[in-house]
Design a protein around this motif. Structure first.
Motif, PDB file in Angstrom:
ATOM      1  N   TYR A  94       0.192  -6.101  -7.909  1.00  7.59           N
ATOM      2  CA  TYR A  94      -0.272  -7.580  -7.541  1.00  7.59           C
ATOM      3  C   TYR A  94      -0.257  -8.202  -8.979  1.00  7.59           C
ATOM      4  O   TYR A  94      -0.118  -9.630  -9.275  1.00  7.59           O
ATOM      5  CB  TYR A  94      -1.744  -7.502  -7.010  1.00  7.59           C
ATOM      6  CG  TYR A  94      -1.491  -7.591  -5.316  1.00  7.59           C
ATOM      7  CD1 TYR A  94      -0.885  -8.232  -4.636  1.00  7.59           C
ATOM      8  CD2 TYR A  94      -2.124  -6.071  -4.797  1.00  7.59           C
ATOM      9  CE1 TYR A  94      -0.879  -8.052  -3.150  1.00  7.59           C
ATOM     10  CE2 TYR A  94      -2.116  -6.019  -3.432  1.00  7.59           C
ATOM     11  CZ  TYR A  94      -1.337  -6.754  -2.766  1.00  7.59           C
ATOM     12  OH  TYR A  94      -1.260  -6.671  -1.313  1.00  7.59           O
ATOM     13  N   ARG A  95      -0.646  -7.306  -9.912  1.00  2.00           N
ATOM     14  CA  ARG A  95      -0.731  -7.994 -11.471  1.00  2.00           C
ATOM     15  C   ARG A  95       0.619  -8.351 -11.766  1.00  2.00           C
ATOM     16  O   ARG A  95       0.917  -9.304 -12.669  1.00  2.00           O
ATOM     17  CB  ARG A  95      -1.389  -7.125 -12.345  1.00  2.00           C
ATOM     18  CG  ARG A  95      -2.836  -7.228 -12.169  1.00  2.00           C
ATOM     19  CD  ARG A  95      -3.730  -6.421 -13.314  1.00  2.00           C
ATOM     20  NE  ARG A  95      -3.089  -5.105 -13.498  1.00  2.00           N
ATOM     21  CZ  ARG A  95      -3.973  -4.072 -13.375  1.00  2.00           C
ATOM     22  NH1 ARG A  95      -4.873  -4.088 -12.839  1.00  2.00           N
ATOM     23  NH2 ARG A  95      -3.275  -3.081 -13.475  1.00  2.00           N
TER      24      ARG A  95
ATOM     25  N   SER B  86       0.964  -1.307  -0.147  1.00  2.00           N
ATOM     26  CA  SER B  86      -0.184   0.083   0.001  1.00  2.00           C
ATOM     27  C   SER B  86       1.025   1.201   0.100  1.00  2.00           C
ATOM     28  O   SER B  86       0.675   2.252  -0.773  1.00  2.00           O
ATOM     29  CB  SER B  86      -0.859  -0.057   1.126  1.00  2.00           C
ATOM     30  OG  SER B  86      -1.889  -1.055   1.077  1.00  2.00           O
TER      31      SER B  86
ATOM     32  N   ASP C 130      -2.358   2.116  -8.734  1.00  2.00           N
ATOM     33  CA  ASP C 130      -3.283   1.302  -7.900  1.00  2.00           C
ATOM     34  C   ASP C 130      -2.562   0.065  -7.171  1.00  2.00           C
ATOM     35  O   ASP C 130      -1.542  -0.609  -7.927  1.00  2.00           O
ATOM     36  CB  ASP C 130      -4.593   0.845  -8.854  1.00  2.00           C
ATOM     37  CG  ASP C 130      -5.568   0.391  -7.940  1.00  2.00           C
ATOM     38  OD1 ASP C 130      -5.693   0.556  -6.740  1.00  2.00           O
ATOM     39  OD2 ASP C 130      -6.554  -0.213  -8.542  1.00  2.00           O
ATOM     40  N   ARG C 131      -2.908  -0.707  -6.231  1.00  2.00           N
ATOM     41  CA  ARG C 131      -2.333  -1.549  -5.619  1.00  2.00           C
ATOM     42  C   ARG C 131      -2.519  -2.687  -6.620  1.00  2.00           C
ATOM     43  O   ARG C 131      -1.546  -3.887  -6.544  1.00  2.00           O
ATOM     44  CB  ARG C 131      -3.284  -2.104  -3.997  1.00  2.00           C
ATOM     45  CG  ARG C 131      -2.505  -1.139  -2.960  1.00  2.00           C
ATOM     46  CD  ARG C 131      -3.129  -1.621  -1.666  1.00  2.00           C
ATOM     47  NE  ARG C 131      -4.618  -2.007  -2.024  1.00  2.00           N
ATOM     48  CZ  ARG C 131      -5.361  -2.520  -1.157  1.00  2.00           C
ATOM     49  NH1 ARG C 131      -4.958  -2.707   0.063  1.00  2.00           N
ATOM     50  NH2 ARG C 131      -6.634  -2.721  -1.322  1.00  2.00           N
ATOM     51  N   THR C 132      -3.647  -2.992  -7.314  1.00  2.00           N
ATOM     52  CA  THR C 132      -3.607  -3.980  -8.345  1.00  2.00           C
ATOM     53  C   THR C 132      -2.706  -4.181  -9.167  1.00  2.00           C
ATOM     54  O   THR C 132      -2.388  -5.120  -9.699  1.00  2.00           O
ATOM     55  CB  THR C 132      -4.929  -3.989  -8.820  1.00  2.00           C
ATOM     56  OG1 THR C 132      -5.205  -2.679  -9.411  1.00  2.00           O
ATOM     57  CG2 THR C 132      -6.122  -4.183  -7.714  1.00  2.00           C
ATOM     58  N   TYR C 133      -2.089  -3.003  -9.564  1.00  2.22           N
ATOM     59  CA  TYR C 133      -1.111  -2.985 -10.728  1.00  2.22           C
ATOM     60  C   TYR C 133       0.142  -3.880 -10.024  1.00  2.22           C
ATOM     61  O   TYR C 133       0.879  -4.400 -10.586  1.00  2.22           O
ATOM     62  CB  TYR C 133      -0.564  -1.603 -10.827  1.00  2.22           C
ATOM     63  CG  TYR C 133       0.332  -1.387 -11.702  1.00  2.22           C
ATOM     64  CD1 TYR C 133       0.317  -1.591 -13.371  1.00  2.22           C
ATOM     65  CD2 TYR C 133       1.881  -1.174 -11.452  1.00  2.22           C
ATOM     66  CE1 TYR C 133       1.450  -1.502 -14.128  1.00  2.22           C
ATOM     67  CE2 TYR C 133       3.021  -1.149 -12.283  1.00  2.22           C
ATOM     68  CZ  TYR C 133       2.692  -1.343 -13.711  1.00  2.22           C
ATOM     69  OH  TYR C 133       3.803  -1.132 -14.561  1.00  2.22           O
TER      70      TYR C 133
END
Length: 180
Positions: free
Chosen positions: A45-46, A31, A40-43
């Motif tokens: 994680y991807r 974070s 974004d955090r999802t970036y």
């Protein structure tokens, strides 16, 4: 001049932010890195390679001469754990103090000669058993005395004779004959 694509720009921002966090005394989290790199955090994680770098940097020990950054949350957790341990130890100390006090008191009582010796205690136990038996027997005698008094008080009975057998009265005989 070649304009970098948005993906490469994001990746570069993430890597720069990670380097900046490594140089600073801040905690390294997904974070925190996403916020510093403005992604974004999802970036993260991807992109597994970036996520692995974040986890490796977070797990790495601090460089020599630098103190590891301590977060408020970890300090609060440490404080909460220490207070709970303190409470448990206080309760345990009270239990041990009570046991010690009882043991010392009992020893002092025996050594002073004021307390009853073990032989006297055994004799007291032996006396109470016959006293209990005596009380039970007295109760039985009282019950039988009451039964005898009730039998003597019943009309038409003589305590020295056997009671007469019960025979049905005349009206009861008629009812019985009518039912057959």
């Amino acid at each position: 001049m070649v304009v970098p694509r948005p993906r490469k720009r994001r990746r570069e921002r993430v890597l720069k932010a990670l380097d900046a966090l490594l140089r600073s005394d801040q905690d390294i989290t997904v974070s925190g890195l996403a916020r510093a790199a403005r992604v974004d955090r999802t970036y993260l994680y991807r992109h597994r390679d970036l996520l692995e770098r974040v986890h490796a940097a977070a797990a790495a020990p601090p460089e020599e001469g630098r103190i590891a950054a301590v977060s408020r949350a970890s300090l609060r957790a440490d404080l909460t754990n220490a207070l709970e341990r303190n409470r448990r130890l206080t309760v345990r100390i009270r239990q041990l103090e009570k046991r010690l006090s009882e043991s010392l008191g009992e020893t002092a009582w025996k050594e002073s000669g004021l307390g009853a010796s073990p032989d006297i205690d055994e004799l007291q136990r032996r006396i109470t058993l016959p006293e209990q038996d005596l009380a039970d027997i007295r109760g039985q005698i009282e019950e039988r005395t009451e039964e005898l008094a009730a039998a003597r008080a019943a009309p038409g009975t003589d305590p020295g004779t056997e009671p007469a057998p019960l025979t049905p009265s005349a009206p009861e005989r008629r009812i019985t004959r009518g039912r057959r």
